[in-house]
Enzyme design. Structure first.
Site, mmCIF file in Angstrom:
data_model
loop_
_atom_site.group_PDB
_atom_site.id
_atom_site.type_symbol
_atom_site.label_atom_id
_atom_site.label_comp_id
_atom_site.label_asym_id
_atom_site.label_seq_id
_atom_site.Cartn_x
_atom_site.Cartn_y
_atom_site.Cartn_z
ATOM 1 N N ILE A 234 0.843 -1.210 0.000
ATOM 2 C CA ILE A 234 0.000 0.000 0.000
ATOM 3 C C ILE A 234 0.876 1.256 0.000
ATOM 4 O O ILE A 234 0.648 2.180 -0.790
ATOM 5 C CB ILE A 234 -0.955 -0.006 1.221
ATOM 6 C CG1 ILE A 234 -1.915 -1.205 1.144
ATOM 7 C CG2 ILE A 234 -1.744 1.297 1.289
ATOM 8 C CD1 ILE A 234 -2.715 -1.467 2.414
ATOM 9 N N ASP B 223 11.084 2.701 6.447
ATOM 10 C CA ASP B 223 10.663 1.298 6.500
ATOM 11 C C ASP B 223 11.831 0.508 7.051
ATOM 12 O O ASP B 223 12.994 0.922 6.882
ATOM 13 C CB ASP B 223 10.263 0.804 5.091
ATOM 14 C CG ASP B 223 9.469 -0.498 5.143
ATOM 15 O OD1 ASP B 223 9.943 -1.478 5.749
ATOM 16 O OD2 ASP B 223 8.371 -0.532 4.569
ATOM 17 N N THR C 154 -4.341 4.969 7.809
ATOM 18 C CA THR C 154 -5.221 3.923 7.248
ATOM 19 C C THR C 154 -4.657 2.548 7.591
ATOM 20 O O THR C 154 -5.048 1.561 6.977
ATOM 21 C CB THR C 154 -5.352 4.053 5.712
ATOM 22 O OG1 THR C 154 -4.033 3.976 5.146
ATOM 23 C CG2 THR C 154 -6.015 5.346 5.284
ATOM 24 N N SER C 155 -3.705 2.477 8.553
ATOM 25 C CA SER C 155 -3.096 1.161 8.836
ATOM 26 C C SER C 155 -3.842 0.459 9.971
ATOM 27 O O SER C 155 -4.780 -0.298 9.707
ATOM 28 C CB SER C 155 -1.596 1.289 9.073
ATOM 29 O OG SER C 155 -1.310 2.019 10.239
ATOM 30 N N ARG C 156 -3.471 0.732 11.212
ATOM 31 C CA ARG C 156 -4.216 0.179 12.346
ATOM 32 C C ARG C 156 -4.281 1.246 13.424
ATOM 33 O O ARG C 156 -3.308 1.985 13.648
ATOM 34 C CB ARG C 156 -3.547 -1.085 12.901
ATOM 35 C CG ARG C 156 -3.742 -2.337 12.052
ATOM 36 C CD ARG C 156 -5.184 -2.851 12.062
ATOM 37 N NE ARG C 156 -5.367 -4.058 11.263
ATOM 38 C CZ ARG C 156 -5.739 -4.080 9.991
ATOM 39 N NH1 ARG C 156 -5.974 -2.948 9.338
ATOM 40 N NH2 ARG C 156 -5.905 -5.227 9.352
ATOM 41 N N ASP D 186 -8.868 6.217 9.152
ATOM 42 C CA ASP D 186 -9.799 5.186 8.685
ATOM 43 C C ASP D 186 -9.839 4.043 9.696
ATOM 44 O O ASP D 186 -10.598 3.090 9.522
ATOM 45 C CB ASP D 186 -9.330 4.667 7.313
ATOM 46 C CG ASP D 186 -10.326 3.691 6.687
ATOM 47 O OD1 ASP D 186 -11.528 4.030 6.659
ATOM 48 O OD2 ASP D 186 -9.902 2.605 6.244
ATOM 49 N N GLU E 27 -11.864 0.657 17.693
ATOM 50 C CA GLU E 27 -12.898 0.594 16.662
ATOM 51 C C GLU E 27 -13.811 -0.619 16.762
ATOM 52 O O GLU E 27 -14.930 -0.607 16.256
ATOM 53 C CB GLU E 27 -12.264 0.656 15.261
ATOM 54 C CG GLU E 27 -11.468 -0.585 14.880
ATOM 55 C CD GLU E 27 -10.926 -0.501 13.445
ATOM 56 O OE1 GLU E 27 -10.280 0.504 13.104
ATOM 57 O OE2 GLU E 27 -11.152 -1.451 12.680
#
Ligand code: NAD
Length: 337
Positions: A153, A172, A230-232, A256, A261
């Site tokens: 992603i 990374d 948008t990962s965790r 997101d 959640e």
């Protein structure tokens, strides 16, 4: 294979029924956890999603009922206790990289909406308010975007941002030479925090990335910068993010995913009293945009998820090697309970 399918929604059933050619799927609309695991009597496999809880207690309950396989309908597997799965000899498979474009494009949608305030403009125009006061945004062209995690992603996202004319910095634990050749610059985290106007998270949730965004790291970001997750959810320390928003140090937040959640997302709670004060506070900020874990949610991704998950079940049933199997740690003898 007889499979108990948890956290099922209408779109799951539509896509799985379309591509299923032989597995016996029983759809349950509620999540798998210690309380619902007893429903798996007589099933060889469970099919689960991001907020099902496969902790040691649940896996023990599944194992005692004869469940041998867990197939995840997602890429991340942070909700599975892999040591417990190994101890109970339960094999686990996932759907890696089903549509990196879906999630990367959603991250871009969050950036564009927060920046250009199209959600506010939409509401204004519906009220016949044609004023553009306070809708000022900024050019993405020439801005510095920091990307944490340049796997499937993150690499798609980085290339999209290069297309906007942004300078892309990346961090990374494994560098991708192809991305360096494409024009992104790998840096250390300190430099990425200090120089980025926008930071977007595309790393998995691991012990190393849990609360990567703490008071200290948020403090190292540029004042007024934008943070996109948008990962965790738990990659952010939500309490500290709220504090940074209150002081104005964090300029925009687009998420997101959210640490808590599982009690909220994928449900219509419009008639309920929300008990989670953190999400309620986040919802109150004018510079915060929240979506309910829909980054993956495109037709292409749903098709790929259904096909790959059914293929994983078939591989397990035939005792074939499963290319999407999650490697498990060494079994701890005597710790299966
Ligand atoms: P991937 O495995 O292809 O890429 C993850 C990258 O993160 C890898 O390059 C890895 O080296 C890197 N990484 C690992 N630990 C790191 C660390 N400590 N610091 C920096 N980088 C690190 O995974 P992907 O398919 O790109 O997915 C990334 C994440 O996105 C998933 O783990 C999942 O949590 C999330 N996701 C969200 C949605 C959604 O709907 N919002 C959908 C799919 C995936």
């Amino acid at each position: 294979m007889k499979t108990a399918f948890f956290s099922s929604r209408s779109y799951d059933e539509e896509f799985f029924d379309r591509f299923n050619t032989g597995h016996e799927l029983k759809y349950f609309p509620f999540p798998l956890n210690g309380g619902t695991a007893p429903l798996t009597d007589g099933f060889r496999a469970v099919c689960v999603f991001v907020n099902d809880q496969l902790d040691r207690q649940t896996l023990a309950a599944l194992s005692s009922r004869g469940v041998e396989f867990v197939v995840l309908r997602c890429a991340g597997f942070n909700n599975v206790d892999l040591q417990a799965a190994a101890d109970h000899r339960i094999r686990v498979a996932r759907v890696p990289g089903y549509s990196p474009h879906a999630v990367a494009e959603h991250a871009v949608a969050l950036i564009l909406t927060l920046n250009r305030k199209t959600h506010k403009a939409y509401n204004r125009i519906r009220e016949q308010n044609f004023s553009i006061e306070r809708l000022t945004g900024f050019d993405l062209y020439g801005k510095t975007v920091g990307v944490i995690g340049t796997g499937q992603i993150g690499s798609v996202f980085s290339k999209i941002m290069l297309g906007f004319g942004c300078r892309v910095l990346a961090f990374d634990i494994r560098k991708d030479d192809g991305l360096s050749a494409a024009g992104i610059t790998y840096t250390g985290l300190d430099e990425l925090f200090a120089e980025s106007d926008i930071i977007s998270l595309h790393c998995p949730l691991t012990p190393e990335t849990r609360h990567l965004f703490s008071a200290a790291s948020l403090g190292r970001m540029k004042r007024g910068a934008m943070l996109i997750n948008t990962s965790r959810g738990a990659v952010l320390d939500t309490g500290e993010v709220i504090r940074a928003l209150k002081t104005g140090h964090l300029g925009y937040l687009g998420i997101d995913v959210y640490e808590q959640e599982s009690a909220l997302f994928f449900r219509d709670l419009s008639e309920e009293i929300i008990q989670d004060d953190m999400i309620a506070r986040l919802m109150s900020f004018p510079n915060v945009l929240i979506t309910s874990h829909q980054g993956f949610f495109t037709r292409e991704a749903l098709e790929q998820i259904a096909k790959t998950t059914l293929g994983n079940l078939t591989a397990f049933e035939r005792e074939n090697a499963c290319p999407n199997e999650v490697p498990l740690p060494v079994r701890l003898t005597g710790h299966a309970g």
